[in-house]
Design an enzyme around this catalytic site. Structure first.
Site, PDB file in Angstrom:
ATOM      1  N   LYS A  20     -14.030  -6.461  -7.542  1.00 59.66           N
ATOM      2  CA  LYS A  20     -15.290  -7.203  -7.689  1.00 59.66           C
ATOM      3  C   LYS A  20     -15.150  -8.644  -7.184  1.00 59.66           C
ATOM      4  O   LYS A  20     -16.002  -9.119  -6.439  1.00 59.66           O
ATOM      5  CB  LYS A  20     -15.722  -7.181  -9.163  1.00 59.66           C
ATOM      6  CG  LYS A  20     -17.023  -7.896  -9.445  1.00 59.66           C
ATOM      7  CD  LYS A  20     -17.684  -7.370 -10.703  1.00 59.66           C
ATOM      8  CE  LYS A  20     -17.071  -7.916 -11.980  1.00 59.66           C
ATOM      9  NZ  LYS A  20     -17.342  -9.347 -12.212  1.00 59.66           N
ATOM     10  N   SER A  21     -14.076  -9.318  -7.580  1.00 59.84           N
ATOM     11  CA  SER A  21     -13.899 -10.716  -7.154  1.00 59.84           C
ATOM     12  C   SER A  21     -13.826 -10.810  -5.630  1.00 59.84           C
ATOM     13  O   SER A  21     -14.425 -11.698  -5.018  1.00 59.84           O
ATOM     14  CB  SER A  21     -12.602 -11.284  -7.732  1.00 59.84           C
ATOM     15  OG  SER A  21     -12.706 -11.416  -9.117  1.00 59.84           O
ATOM     16  N   GLY A  92     -21.736 -13.939 -13.547  1.00 62.32           N
ATOM     17  CA  GLY A  92     -21.261 -15.321 -13.612  1.00 62.32           C
ATOM     18  C   GLY A  92     -20.593 -15.739 -12.311  1.00 62.32           C
ATOM     19  O   GLY A  92     -20.728 -16.881 -11.863  1.00 62.32           O
ATOM     20  N   GLN A 168     -13.448 -19.351 -11.028  1.00 65.22           N
ATOM     21  CA  GLN A 168     -14.839 -19.554 -10.598  1.00 65.22           C
ATOM     22  C   GLN A 168     -15.106 -21.035 -10.372  1.00 65.22           C
ATOM     23  O   GLN A 168     -15.751 -21.418  -9.390  1.00 65.22           O
ATOM     24  CB  GLN A 168     -15.796 -18.985 -11.654  1.00 65.22           C
ATOM     25  CG  GLN A 168     -15.675 -17.469 -11.754  1.00 65.22           C
ATOM     26  CD  GLN A 168     -16.582 -16.871 -12.801  1.00 65.22           C
ATOM     27  OE1 GLN A 168     -17.193 -17.581 -13.599  1.00 65.22           O
ATOM     28  NE2 GLN A 168     -16.678 -15.550 -12.810  1.00 65.22           N
ATOM     29  N   ASP A 312      -9.561 -10.620 -17.784  1.00 66.42           N
ATOM     30  CA  ASP A 312     -10.620  -9.612 -17.896  1.00 66.42           C
ATOM     31  C   ASP A 312     -10.134  -8.319 -18.553  1.00 66.42           C
ATOM     32  O   ASP A 312     -10.940  -7.480 -18.948  1.00 66.42           O
ATOM     33  CB  ASP A 312     -11.191  -9.279 -16.509  1.00 66.42           C
ATOM     34  CG  ASP A 312     -11.985 -10.445 -15.944  1.00 66.42           C
ATOM     35  OD1 ASP A 312     -12.375 -11.337 -16.723  1.00 66.42           O
ATOM     36  OD2 ASP A 312     -12.222 -10.470 -14.721  1.00 66.42           O
ATOM     37  N   ARG A 343     -15.966 -12.407 -26.140  1.00 69.68           N
ATOM     38  CA  ARG A 343     -15.184 -11.165 -26.230  1.00 69.68           C
ATOM     39  C   ARG A 343     -14.209 -11.150 -27.397  1.00 69.68           C
ATOM     40  O   ARG A 343     -13.803 -10.073 -27.839  1.00 69.68           O
ATOM     41  CB  ARG A 343     -14.459 -10.898 -24.907  1.00 69.68           C
ATOM     42  CG  ARG A 343     -15.416 -10.410 -23.838  1.00 69.68           C
ATOM     43  CD  ARG A 343     -14.735 -10.046 -22.534  1.00 69.68           C
ATOM     44  NE  ARG A 343     -15.694  -9.461 -21.616  1.00 69.68           N
ATOM     45  CZ  ARG A 343     -15.544  -9.424 -20.293  1.00 69.68           C
ATOM     46  NH1 ARG A 343     -14.468  -9.943 -19.731  1.00 69.68           N
ATOM     47  NH2 ARG A 343     -16.472  -8.873 -19.541  1.00 69.68           N
ATOM     48  N   ARG A 385     -17.317  -4.597 -19.682  1.00 73.99           N
ATOM     49  CA  ARG A 385     -15.913  -4.286 -20.031  1.00 73.99           C
ATOM     50  C   ARG A 385     -15.781  -3.872 -21.500  1.00 73.99           C
ATOM     51  O   ARG A 385     -14.921  -3.067 -21.848  1.00 73.99           O
ATOM     52  CB  ARG A 385     -15.003  -5.467 -19.712  1.00 73.99           C
ATOM     53  CG  ARG A 385     -15.004  -5.783 -18.215  1.00 73.99           C
ATOM     54  CD  ARG A 385     -13.825  -6.591 -17.770  1.00 73.99           C
ATOM     55  NE  ARG A 385     -14.132  -7.245 -16.505  1.00 73.99           N
ATOM     56  CZ  ARG A 385     -14.096  -6.650 -15.318  1.00 73.99           C
ATOM     57  NH1 ARG A 385     -13.763  -5.375 -15.217  1.00 73.99           N
ATOM     58  NH2 ARG A 385     -14.402  -7.324 -14.223  1.00 73.99           N
TER      59      ARG A 385
HETATM   60  C1  S3P Z   1     -13.603 -14.343 -11.547  1.00 75.55           C
HETATM   61  C2  S3P Z   1     -12.888 -15.224 -12.328  1.00 75.55           C
HETATM   62  C3  S3P Z   1     -12.699 -15.052 -13.776  1.00 75.55           C
HETATM   63  C4  S3P Z   1     -13.017 -13.633 -14.217  1.00 75.55           C
HETATM   64  C5  S3P Z   1     -14.277 -13.120 -13.619  1.00 75.55           C
HETATM   65  C6  S3P Z   1     -14.203 -13.132 -12.108  1.00 75.55           C
HETATM   66  C7  S3P Z   1     -13.721 -14.624 -10.116  1.00 75.55           C
HETATM   67  O1  S3P Z   1     -13.568 -15.933 -14.468  1.00 75.55           O
HETATM   68  O2  S3P Z   1     -13.091 -13.576 -15.620  1.00 75.55           O
HETATM   69  O3  S3P Z   1     -14.523 -11.783 -14.049  1.00 75.55           O
HETATM   70  O4  S3P Z   1     -14.079 -13.722  -9.355  1.00 75.55           O
HETATM   71  O5  S3P Z   1     -13.461 -15.774  -9.718  1.00 75.55           O
HETATM   72  P1  S3P Z   1     -13.148 -17.466 -14.723  1.00 75.55           P
HETATM   73  O6  S3P Z   1     -12.738 -17.997 -13.453  1.00 75.55           O
HETATM   74  O7  S3P Z   1     -14.356 -18.129 -15.252  1.00 75.55           O
HETATM   75  O8  S3P Z   1     -12.051 -17.391 -15.726  1.00 75.55           O
END
Ligand code: S3P
Length: 427
Positions: A20-21, A92, A168, A312, A343, A385
């Protein structure tokens, strides 16, 4: 929905869906680069579709051709002001990463999301992006969505110590930094997933890194690429745990992404005595075929720099710990409270209802293994999740059924989840 319980061994092979990322970033980099980007293995889930539709609203052509997604990027300068608000759904990652892109554009845009996303703090990106020259208004002190974002084509480079370990936030600043004249410097609180850094290099950009320090000098132009996205270890995690805890199971997982910033769960499984074998490794796409077998497990401690490498996976790791001998302590994971749900609180509530001896901590959980799981009614509260963790937990319930509210959230990251489960039950 009523979940399957008391299943016999799980057997067979799963090809894990795209990461996904990396999928979000493949679309984003394709859109901000110049020329054609060809993506193989993109995760076609609701979260990634939110990123795709946001860029389509900004005039970027993104379409499918056979098993590939094509993105016709025209550089940052080719993005067009969207005519309506951008809806990020449950995602997010979409909201925070796009905020970094939009920070460098001379428009005012509204970013909104669903009920879960509307409770997630955006001050963590608003503060650094405002220091760079964007204006971001959210709801209340923590800048909850919807956000009103006014970008600027004249951003200032900053030097910023991240107060939270967040890929993120890091990525939002890097996307803004790519559009900023001068050198933007960051220091991470702990090393987090590095897909943005990897992709800046892959798309022909420059970024310097030394441990937790990262710097980027802009403005930069990127060039469209061909890439193959490996499977998501965060999705594979559900089958890794299912294979370890359902007696007699043996599962082969193909296409598991093994970027070292993401493989904390494999370290934890090893420490707990779980059996996972590497059958093969593809170094180029950083993916592997793994084989997991039912194992006798023991408790462990999970804390410190390990946390961002499995953040995650902590809900499903909590379930794993409930099937181990002795105690598992999870610490330094306050960030878990700011995910699709809080969570720590939701995992503790659900597993407690299922009969697990579990205690919440401000920054983690203590789980004592060995209690049998029992039937109950629970609500995943729009958290994919948590919903998947509950489905796997229910497999071990001997009598009665688990009733789960909110299983539809699973489509945000793993639309084929139930089909894959069926495959493993019937092999
Ligand atoms: C992600 C970073 C993580 C992760 C999210 C995806 C990303 O969040 O929990 O599911 O793709 O950069 P944080 O960076 O806020 O920890």
């Amino acid at each position: 929905m009523l979940l399957k319980s008391n299943v016999k061994a799980l057997k067979g092979t799963i090809r894990v869906p795209g990461d996904k990322s990396i999928s979000h970033r493949a679309i984003i980099f394709g859109a901000i680069a110049e020329g054609l980007t060809e993506i193989e293995g993109l995760l076609e889930s609701q979260d990634v579709l939110a990123t795709i539709s946001a860029f389509q609203k900004m005039g970027v052509r993104i379409y499918q051709n056979k098993n590939r997604y094509l993105v016709e990027g025209q550089g940052f300068a080719g993005l067009k002001e969207p005519q309506s608000s951008l809806d990020m759904g449950n995602s997010g990652t979409s909201m925070r990463l796009l905020a970094g892109i939009l920070a460098g554009q001379d428009w005012t845009v509204t970013l909104k999301g669903d009920a879960s996303l509307s409770k997630r703090p955006m001050d963590r990106i608003a503060i650094p992006l405002e220091l760079m020259g964007a204006k971001i208004q959210g709801q209340g002190q923590r800048h909850l969505p919807p956000l009103n974002l006014k970008g600027s084509s004249k951003l200032k480079a900053i030097s910023y110590d991240l107060p939270v370990a967040s890929a993120q936030v890091k990525s939002a600043i890097l996307f803004a930094g790519l559009q900023t004249t001068g050198q933007t410097q960051l220091k991470e609180k702990a090393i987090t997933r590095n897909h943005t850094e990897d992709m800046i290099r892959l798309f022909g950009g420059r970024i310097e890194q030394n441990g937790k320090k990262i710097s980027i000098t802009g403005p930069q132009k990127l060039k469209g690429q061909k890439l193959r996205i490996p499977g998501d270890i965060s999705s594979a995690a559900f089958w890794l745990v299912a294979g370890l805890i359902v007696p007699g199971s043996q599962i082969i997982l193909e296409n598991v992404g093994i970027n070292e910033t993401r493989t904390g769960i494999l370290d934890v499984i090893k420490a707990m005595g779980g059996q996972v074998n590497y059958l093969s490794v593809d170094a180029k796409s950083k993916s592997a075929t793994l084989e997991v077998s039912y194992s006798q497990l023991k408790g462990t401690e999970i804390s410190g720099d390990l946390i961002p490498r499995l953040i995650d996976e902590l809900p499903i790791i909590a379930l794993l710990a409930s099937q181990a001998q002795g105690q598992t302590v999870i610490k330094d994971a306050e960030e878990l409270r700011y995910k699709e749900t809080d969570r720590i609180s939701v995992v503790t509530d659900i597993l407690k209802k299922m009969g697990v001896q579990i205690q919440d901590l401000p920054d983690g959980m203590i789980i004592t293994g060995g209690q049998p799981l029992k039937a109950c009614q629970v609500d995943a509260q729009l958290d994919h999740r948590i919903a998947m963790m509950t489905v796997i937990a229910a497999l071990l319930v001997k009598e009665g059924n688990v009733q789960l509210e909110g299983a539809e959230a699973i489509a945000t990251s793993y639309p084929e989840f139930f089909k894959d489960l069926e495959r493993l039950e019937n092999a």
